[in-house]
Structure formats: structure tokens, C-alpha cells
Design an enzyme around this catalytic site. Structure first.
Site, PDB file in Angstrom:
ATOM      1  N   GLY A  17      -2.338 -53.104  -0.950  1.00  0.00           N
ATOM      2  CA  GLY A  17      -2.050 -53.646   0.191  1.00  0.00           C
ATOM      3  C   GLY A  17      -0.903 -53.980   0.543  1.00  0.00           C
ATOM      4  N   LYS A  18      -0.027 -52.747   0.547  1.00  0.00           N
ATOM      5  CA  LYS A  18       1.293 -52.981   0.994  1.00  0.00           C
ATOM      6  C   LYS A  18       1.585 -53.211   2.645  1.00  0.00           C
ATOM      7  CE  LYS A  18       2.828 -49.279  -0.687  1.00  0.00           C
ATOM      8  NZ  LYS A  18       2.521 -48.157   0.156  1.00  0.00           N
ATOM      9  N   LYS A 188      -1.048 -59.285 -17.297  1.00  0.00           N
ATOM     10  CA  LYS A 188       0.132 -58.461 -18.136  1.00  0.00           C
ATOM     11  C   LYS A 188       1.103 -57.756 -17.121  1.00  0.00           C
ATOM     12  CE  LYS A 188      -1.641 -57.717 -22.141  1.00  0.00           C
ATOM     13  NZ  LYS A 188      -0.789 -58.567 -23.273  1.00  0.00           N
ATOM     14  N   GLN A 193       6.834 -53.631 -15.204  1.00  0.00           N
ATOM     15  CA  GLN A 193       8.116 -53.260 -15.667  1.00  0.00           C
ATOM     16  C   GLN A 193       8.288 -51.549 -15.653  1.00  0.00           C
ATOM     17  OE1 GLN A 193       8.621 -54.496 -19.906  1.00  0.00           O
ATOM     18  NE2 GLN A 193       7.032 -56.032 -19.462  1.00  0.00           N
ATOM     19  N   LYS A 224       8.761 -63.709 -17.320  1.00  0.00           N
ATOM     20  CA  LYS A 224       8.812 -62.438 -18.167  1.00  0.00           C
ATOM     21  C   LYS A 224       9.335 -61.240 -17.153  1.00  0.00           C
ATOM     22  CE  LYS A 224       6.165 -59.759 -21.493  1.00  0.00           C
ATOM     23  NZ  LYS A 224       4.997 -59.650 -22.162  1.00  0.00           N
ATOM     24  N   CYS A 377     -16.284 -47.927  25.732  1.00  0.00           N
ATOM     25  CA  CYS A 377     -15.894 -46.558  25.873  1.00  0.00           C
ATOM     26  C   CYS A 377     -17.177 -45.879  26.140  1.00  0.00           C
ATOM     27  CB  CYS A 377     -14.912 -46.136  24.596  1.00  0.00           C
ATOM     28  SG  CYS A 377     -14.080 -44.641  25.018  1.00  0.00           S
ATOM     29  N   LEU A 378     -17.630 -45.193  24.826  1.00  0.00           N
ATOM     30  CA  LEU A 378     -18.856 -44.508  25.112  1.00  0.00           C
ATOM     31  C   LEU A 378     -20.005 -45.586  25.123  1.00  0.00           C
ATOM     32  CD1 LEU A 378     -20.484 -41.672  24.672  1.00  0.00           C
ATOM     33  CD2 LEU A 378     -20.981 -42.602  22.136  1.00  0.00           C
ATOM     34  N   GLU A 401     -20.778 -34.217  28.543  1.00  0.00           N
ATOM     35  CA  GLU A 401     -20.368 -34.140  27.046  1.00  0.00           C
ATOM     36  C   GLU A 401     -21.860 -33.833  26.235  1.00  0.00           C
ATOM     37  OE1 GLU A 401     -18.901 -37.507  25.062  1.00  0.00           O
ATOM     38  OE2 GLU A 401     -17.847 -36.625  23.450  1.00  0.00           O
ATOM     39  N   ARG A 458     -12.338 -38.618  27.259  1.00  0.00           N
ATOM     40  CA  ARG A 458     -12.026 -37.349  27.929  1.00  0.00           C
ATOM     41  C   ARG A 458     -12.793 -37.747  29.409  1.00  0.00           C
ATOM     42  NH1 ARG A 458     -12.183 -34.624  23.336  1.00  0.00           N
ATOM     43  NH2 ARG A 458     -10.134 -33.952  22.960  1.00  0.00           N
ATOM     44  N   HIS A 503     -10.751 -49.726  25.148  1.00  0.00           N
ATOM     45  CA  HIS A 503     -11.002 -50.078  23.771  1.00  0.00           C
ATOM     46  C   HIS A 503     -10.239 -51.494  23.612  1.00  0.00           C
ATOM     47  CE1 HIS A 503     -12.956 -46.629  22.007  1.00  0.00           C
ATOM     48  NE2 HIS A 503     -11.989 -45.902  22.756  1.00  0.00           N
ATOM     49  N   GLU A 505     -10.542 -53.803  21.738  1.00  0.00           N
ATOM     50  CA  GLU A 505     -10.648 -54.077  20.365  1.00  0.00           C
ATOM     51  C   GLU A 505      -9.217 -53.907  19.799  1.00  0.00           C
ATOM     52  OE1 GLU A 505     -12.538 -51.747  21.423  1.00  0.00           O
ATOM     53  OE2 GLU A 505     -12.462 -49.865  20.225  1.00  0.00           O
TER      54      GLU A 505
HETATM   55  N1  GLN Z   1     -17.017 -39.424  23.875  1.00  0.00           N
HETATM   56  C1  GLN Z   1     -16.613 -40.033  25.326  1.00  0.00           C
HETATM   57  C2  GLN Z   1     -15.458 -39.566  25.957  1.00  0.00           C
HETATM   58  O1  GLN Z   1     -14.424 -38.616  25.347  1.00  0.00           O
HETATM   59  C3  GLN Z   1     -16.210 -41.473  24.557  1.00  0.00           C
HETATM   60  C4  GLN Z   1     -15.050 -41.588  23.866  1.00  0.00           C
HETATM   61  C5  GLN Z   1     -14.839 -42.974  23.037  1.00  0.00           C
HETATM   62  O2  GLN Z   1     -15.725 -43.723  23.015  1.00  0.00           O
HETATM   63  N2  GLN Z   1     -13.645 -43.192  22.537  1.00  0.00           N
HETATM   64  O3  GLN Z   1     -15.042 -39.669  27.011  1.00  0.00           O
END
Ligand code: GLN
Length: 526
Positions: A17-18, A188, A193, A224, A377-378, A401, A458, A503, A505
Site C-alpha cells: 500500500g505504498k 518482527k 532491517q 529496535k 458510458c456503455l 460496435e 469511441r 465516467h 466515477e
Molecule cells: N464501448 C463503448 C464505446 O467505445 C463504451 C466505452 C465505455 O463504456 N467506456 O463507445
């Protein structure tokens, strides 16, 4: 004040966890200092954008479109900064720079050597970032473990830095492991060390040692380690095993790390952890619980949804609710009974056609059964496809797609996308603004008329279908300034049915959870 530097190295094992330790130290100092994190990775890829999420977890995207290590997510969340591609230095990038210089003739016929030429590139990069950002403090994390061949050049560069910046402006922190072997019942110090010896052989003498341990380090073990490793006893800090990484700054605070850093670097930035403590308290003592179905493809690999999990965690802390994520694999979805009892449904981002029909079914259930739905997104693209097929009557509607010969390409690559060749091929990467529709749900969640979220995709909602979809009642609640790109959609009259092409998030923080997640969770709680 000259820029100060904290160099974080690791020993004994990987995975201690650096990144979290470096980010937590930064967090404690962030109230008054401008802190910039720099991550040095020993691998030869130029960036992780091309690395498989199965191997490397989530690809984290920055505002500037850079695709970086998911550790940057921790830095952004703990330091409240917005990272830049330049802050991630890989050995691949370093060698690229050396080679370019050599070909340009910058070395004037000299033999190009690891030291000083490669280490100079590393140091100059770090100093350049410090200057460009006018940073008060740079936290440099050296990836890997001392003794690894990959990080030797980074270690030598940071060794040299003390001469360049002055001993009083740099602190070396070393994270090690303090085991309590089964049956021995004793902490330990030997691995520590040995690890510190490896570091000293490289000319780095740590000022602070963090010992990762299942218990708080005892006074004896601290004495120590202090004695064997030449650090002050109070500079031996426990890196306690915790349930929740957000507890680490609190542990470090209790262990007095901010005071030690102040003493060594003369940086006064007393942390105010009151709100942070309250959130941790909420997480430990939830007053209720909800279950959210996460309908994805890599559901077995939770690291590929790291930022989504974080975003829910932030909501958990704010609402004082436990949020159980129920991972639903949509590839072999037989019936929708797996949705019974869930309080909300998320369809996250993804690539390729596998599992998409299952997700579209899940979205139909969410829409028809009035279950809160959040599409990312998707998730937005599939919500549009579902609506096109089942509400607009566009049979066979799809994304090109998934089905290149669909009669109704409601999701498609737009001509302007095809010309993006710079980074990641045709991918739309990084932050883009969206204008929000007054009176919409999304507008009320963000509370502003324009927002900027990060992208990595895309395909887009096809403008040829904008009109028919809107006529049937789907609201495009956020669009690009020219109205061509759909950024947010929603369905009025539903408990919560919203999705975004972005996104969100990636920008959620403990201090300010992402508005999309916040609104969704609020609806799930009801
Ligand atoms: N596959 C989709 C696109 O390229 C969604 C990409 C994604 O959800 N990050 O547009």
C-alpha cells in the site's frame, strides 16, 4: 519557501500500500500546501493505456486525456487534486526522452550513460513539474520494491536529489512489513532491517519508516527499528492493516507523522480531520443498508471497477448507509429474478458485444419496474438502444460496435471521431463540457448549467436519431455545446433513470461524492 520533497519507497513485499501511504501523508498536509504527486513506474510501457485491465486493473483517465495507473485515483481522491499525465513517469517514457535527446545530438558526442544521463532526465522531469505547478510539496512514489532491477534508476535519481534541493528540503519515507509469524506472537523487525540495508546500499538513508503490521507497533519494536536503522524512534510509524483505506490518514495522524514532517521539512499544515472522522464513523456504523446490482462483464475483477466502488463508498459515508454491490454477470443472464430485492441497478462502462443483450434486458426491467437506474458510458448507450427498440419501435436498433449491419444504428462512430488519431486511436479521452438542460434531474443534481466530466469511448448517440428518441419521451438532459453529442439522458416520471456518456466515477471524492451517484443512491434509499 522552496519546494519540499517527500520520497516514498517500499521494501520487503509488493502490495503493502505504498500508493495509499503516499496519498495519506499528502492528505494530512493538504490543508494549506499545494501538493503534487509524481508516480514513477519501472515498466517499459510508455503509459498503461495499452495494458490489459485484467492485468492492471482500471485504466484511470485524467482531465487532460492521459490514461494512467489506477493509483492516480487514490492521489486525486486523497489530495483533492486533478492529476496530469506528466505526473506519471514510466521507464518507457524516460527511455523515450533519452533516445530523442540522443538522436537530436543533445549529448554532443558524449557516451550516453545511465548515470548521469538517464537519472538527469528523471530528476529534471520532477523539477520541471515542481516549477510548472508552483508546488509547495512534491510527493514522489517509486513503484516496486527496493532491490528490483526495474526501479534502480529511479532510486539513484532520488538519491541524488538531496544534493540538488538541499538536505533540509527532502524527506525519505520507506514502507516495510513487520510480520507477526503464526505461533510467535511477536512483531518482527528483521525484514525491515534488511530492506533498509538494501536502501542504504543505494545511498538512501530513510528519515521515516512505516511498518505495515496487523497491530499497532509496540514501543519495543519501534525502539529496535530505530536503533538498527538509524531513525528517530518517533519516526517509526505503524501502517496498520485496516478494513477501509480511508482510515490510513487517521492512523498516520495518531502516529504523529504530520509533526515529524513539520520538524524535518519545516512545513506547518495542521490537518483538520473532523469531517474525515465523521465519514469514517458513518461507514463503521451504518443506519441502513441497500443492495445495488452491478451488471458488468469483468464482474469477477473488481479492480476494473475501482472508481465506481469508490464512488459508492463516498455515498455510503455521506448517507451513513451500507451499500452492498451485487455483481451480476450479464453474459449468461437467464432471467431477471436476480434483480428481485435490489434497490437500484448500475450498468457500467465496457467494450465489445459480450453480455450486452443481457444488460439491455436488465435496463428494460429497470425502466418498466421503476427501479432506480444509473448508466455509465456503455450504460447510456444501451439505455438508448433499449428505448429505441422497445419504446420507439425501432426493431433491431443497436450500436455499430455490436452489430455493424444494424438497420437502426442509434449508437455509432461519428465522422469527427474517426479523425482523432493522437492518443488511443479513435477514442474520445479526457474532460469535455456538457450543457445541462434547465429543469432536468441532472441539472438539479449538479446545480450548475455546465459540467465537465471525463470520457473514454469511441461511440456516440447518432444525431440522425435524436429527434425520434426525444419525441418518444427520453430527455437529453446534457449535450455538448454544439448539441451534437449526447452527454446525459434521463426519463421523467421514473424514480431515477439517468445515464451519462462520461465516467463521473473518476471525479468522485469523499468530500464531494459524484452528483450522479449521490442522486442515484438517494433514490435507492427512497
Ligand atoms: N464501448 C463503448 C464505446 O467505445 C463504451 C466505452 C465505455 O463504456 N467506456 O463507445
Amino acid at each position: 519557501m522552496p519546494t519540499k520533497y517527500i520520497i516514498v519507497t517500499g521494501g520487503v513485499l509488493s502490495g503493502l500500500g505504498k500508493g495509499i501511504a503516499a496519498a495519506s501523508i499528502g492528505h494530512l498536509l493538504s490543508s494549506r500546501l499545494k501538493i503534487v504527486p509524481i508516480k514513477c513506474d519501472g515498466y517499459l510501457n510508455v503509459d498503461p493505456g495499452t495494458m490489459n485491465p485484467y492485468e492492471h486493473g482500471e485504466v484511470f483517465v485524467l482531465d487532460d486525456g492521459g490514461e494512467v495507473d489506477m493509483d492516480f485515483g487514490h492521489y486525486e481522491r486523497f489530495l483533492g487534486v486533478s492529476g496530469k499525465t506528466k505526473w506519471n513517469l514510466t521507464m518507457g517514457k524516460v527511455f523515450d526522452m533519452v533516445r530523442q535527446k540522443e538522436r537530436r545530438g543533445d549529448y554532443l558526442g558524449k557516451t550516453v550513460q545511465y548515470i548521469p544521463h538517464v537519472t538527469d532526465i528523471i530528476k529534471n522531469h520532477i523539477f520541471e513539474v515542481a516549477k510548472e505547478e508552483a508546488a509547495d510539496l512534491i510527493v514522489v512514489e517509486i513503484g516496486g520494491t527496493v532491490g528490483d532491477i526495474e526501479n534502480e534508476l529511479f532510486l539513484d535519481a532520488v538519491r541524488q536529489m538531496k544534493e540538488d534541493v538541499g538536505r533540509e528540503n527532502i524527506v525519505y519515507v520507506h514502507l516495510t512489513y513487520v510480520p507477526i509469524p503464526h505461533g510467535v506472537h511477536e512483531q518482527k523487525s528483521k525484514p525491515t532491517q534488511q530492506s533498509v540495508n538494501l536502501l542504504k546500499q543505494r545511498g538512501i538513508f530513510p528519515d521515516i519508516i512505516i511498518g505495515r503490521c496487523a497491530q499497532l507497533l509496540t514501543r519495543e519494536i519501534k525502539a529496535k527499528i530505530s536503533n538498527f536503522c538509524d531513525v528517530d524512534p518517533e519516526a517509526v510509524i505503524t501502517g496498520l492493516d485496516v478494513e477501509d483505506i480511508y482510515e490510513i490518514p487517521l492512523i498516520f495522524e495518531q502516529e504523529g507523522i504530520a509533526g515529524i514532517l513539520h520538524k524535518k521539512l519545516n512545513i506547518y499544515s495542521p490537518p483538520d480531520m473532523t469531517r474525515w472522522k465523521k465519514w469514517i464513523d458513518n461507514l463503521r456504523n451504518p443506519t441502513g443498508e441497500i443492495t445495488v446490482a452491478m451488471c458488468g462483464k469483468y464482474t469477477k475483477l473488481e479492480d476494473s471497477y475501482a472508481s465506481i466502488i469508490e464512488s459508492f463508498h463516498h455515498c455510503s459515508a455521506h448517507f451513513g448507509y451500507k451499500i452492498d454491490l451485487k455483481w451480476v454477470e450479464t453474459t449468461d443472464l437467464k432471467n431477471a429474478s436476480c434483480l428481485d430485492g435490489v434497490h437500484g441497478i448500475v450498468v457500467p462502462g465496457g467494450f465489445g458485444h459480450r453480455g450486452t443483450e443481457g444488460k439491455i434486458e436488465v435496463i428494460r426491467e429497470a425502466r418498466e419496474r421503476n427501479i432506480p437506474f444509473l448508466g455509465l458510458c456503455l450504460g447510456l448507450q444501451l439505455a438508448v438502444i433499449e428505448f429505441a427498440r422497445n419504446v420507439c419501435g425501432l426493431n433491431g436498433a443497436n450500436s455499430t460496435e455490436m452489430d455493424a449491419s444494424t438497420p437502426h444504428p442509434v449508437i455509432d462512430i461519428l465522422p469527427e471521431q474517426k479523425t482523432i488519431t493522437e492518443k488511443g486511436g479513435t477514442m474520445r479521452l479526457g474532460a469535455y463540457p456538457a450543457v445541462l438542460r434547465p429543469g432536468s434531474l441532472v441539472h438539479s443534481l449538479y446545480g450548475t448549467s455546465e459540467v465537465s466530466e471525463r470520457h473514454r469511448h469511441r461511440y456516440e448517440v447518432n444525431p440522425a436519431y435524436h429527434q425520434v428518441i426525444q419525441e418518444k419521451g427520453m430527455v437529453f438532459s446534457g449535450c455538448s455545446r454544439d448539441g451534437r453529442l449526447v452527454e446525459f439522458i434521463e426519463l421523467p416520471g421514473h424514480k431515477f433513470f439517468a445515464a451519462t456518456q462520461a465516467h463521473p466515477e473518476l471525479k468522485s471524492r469523499m468530500e464531494v461524492p459524484s452528483p450522479m451517484f449521490y442522486g442515484f443512491v438517494k433514490a435507492c434509499i427512497g
